[in-house]
Scaffold this motif. Structure first.
Motif, PDB file in Angstrom:
ATOM      1  N   HIS A   1     -62.334   3.703  19.298  1.00  0.00           N
ATOM      2  CA  HIS A   1     -61.624   4.318  20.449  1.00  0.00           C
ATOM      3  C   HIS A   1     -60.139   3.992  19.643  1.00  0.00           C
ATOM      4  O   HIS A   1     -60.333   2.685  19.125  1.00  0.00           O
ATOM      5  N   GLU A   2     -59.624   5.105  19.706  1.00  0.00           N
ATOM      6  CA  GLU A   2     -58.251   5.146  18.951  1.00  0.00           C
ATOM      7  C   GLU A   2     -57.118   5.448  19.881  1.00  0.00           C
ATOM      8  O   GLU A   2     -57.421   6.066  20.865  1.00  0.00           O
ATOM      9  N   LEU A   3     -56.004   4.786  19.703  1.00  0.00           N
ATOM     10  CA  LEU A   3     -54.488   5.103  20.693  1.00  0.00           C
ATOM     11  C   LEU A   3     -53.444   6.020  19.720  1.00  0.00           C
ATOM     12  O   LEU A   3     -53.350   5.484  19.003  1.00  0.00           O
ATOM     13  N   MET A   4     -53.352   7.519  20.457  1.00  0.00           N
ATOM     14  CA  MET A   4     -52.829   8.263  19.160  1.00  0.00           C
ATOM     15  C   MET A   4     -51.376   8.420  20.208  1.00  0.00           C
ATOM     16  O   MET A   4     -51.143   8.393  21.350  1.00  0.00           O
ATOM     17  N   THR A   5     -50.049   7.888  19.257  1.00  0.00           N
ATOM     18  CA  THR A   5     -48.773   7.416  19.762  1.00  0.00           C
ATOM     19  C   THR A   5     -47.872   7.224  18.307  1.00  0.00           C
ATOM     20  O   THR A   5     -48.014   7.532  17.589  1.00  0.00           O
ATOM     21  N   ARG A   6     -46.165   8.106  19.232  1.00  0.00           N
ATOM     22  CA  ARG A   6     -45.420   8.246  18.312  1.00  0.00           C
ATOM     23  C   ARG A   6     -45.107   6.892  17.133  1.00  0.00           C
ATOM     24  O   ARG A   6     -45.188   6.679  15.983  1.00  0.00           O
TER      25      ARG A   6
END
Length: 259
Positions: A144-149
């Motif tokens: 699982h990965e969080l794609m964020t700024r």
């Protein structure tokens, strides 16, 4: 996700689910792509089924109310020993609790929240010894990965709430943080910056293992999905990013022994 003998370490990704507008059509799509079968699940938030592969649960699918026109996206659930306490920590650290905490039948207690950048995630407190989902096998979540700024900015929130130890995935790459629990990598935060879709903000994404990446992509397109990033190979192995017919993005990655 990883397996544990009893309860999962708080902060470990422990489930993934998807809320869609057409549940029946979505079941047909994922059955065609991953071979999933389906059994009824908790109905607190509406129609909901558990996806099963080889007799073990792998994910959940739910149906949005007809008047809810929300972006369709896979959502990661993070384990907690006390969902109510975690909700308070989320609020105290600048996040938002949108739903719950509430009981999900007798299985456990859950909530839906957003981090300070707006990425939505779930929290799950198991009521008893967990029914461990399948992990790593074809058709099951593997990462699982969080794609964020900005990975640097939001990593502090997750560190304070769940106790992660964030470390650069690569000393030369400041845009990605791997999150560790007990010296074990459990998930990651990736700086996406201006590459985030215009119609949505930061989001968590799920990687599913497959035996053959090219064949999985073929099944996706044949079933009405589309390719975002064609099959390629990097340090993590062979993978591709695709969407289902309602636009929910996910990544297929090569399982051990696959091709």
């Amino acid at each position: 996700m990883t397996e544990a003998a009893t309860r999962r370490t708080p902060g470990t990704p422990c489930w993934t689910s998807l809320m869609v507008h057409d549940l029946a059509a979505t079941q047909d799509f994922y059955h065609a792509v991953f071979g999933w079968e389906f059994t009824p699940g908790p109905q607190q938030l509406g129609a909901y089924v558990r996806a099963v592969r080889d007799g073990r649960p792998v994910a959940g699918l739910g149906e949005l109310p007809p008047d809810r026109h929300l972006p369709v996206a896979w959502m990661t659930y993070l384990a907690s020993d006390d969902a109510d306490e975690t909700a308070e920590m989320i609020r105290a650290c600048g996040g938002t609790v949108a739903v719950g905490p509430l009981d999900a039948d007798e299985a456990g207690r859950m909530l839906l929240a957003a981090d300070p950048e707006g990425a939505v995630f779930g929290v799950w407190q198991e009521a008893h010894q967990p029914e461990i989902p399948a992990t790593g096998a074809p058709g099951a979540p593997v990462w699982h990965e969080l794609m964020t700024r900005s990975a640097t900015g939001v990593a502090k929130f997750y560190q304070m709430v769940f106790g992660y130890r964030p470390e650069p995935a690569d000393p030369a790459d400041s845009g990605c943080r791997t999150l560790f629990l007990d010296d074990r990598p459990v998930c990651a935060i990736q700086s996406a910056g201006g590459t985030l879709p215009r119609d949505r903000g930061p989001y968590w994404t799920t990687h599913f293992a497959v035996a053959d990446v090219a064949e999985a992509v073929r099944r996706v397109t044949a079933s009405g999905g589309r390719v975002v990033r064609p099959p390629s190979r990097d340090d993590a192995g062979r993978s591709a990013t695709v969407t289902d017919p309602e636009g929910a993005a996910f990544t297929v990655v090569l399982a051990r022994g696959g091709r």
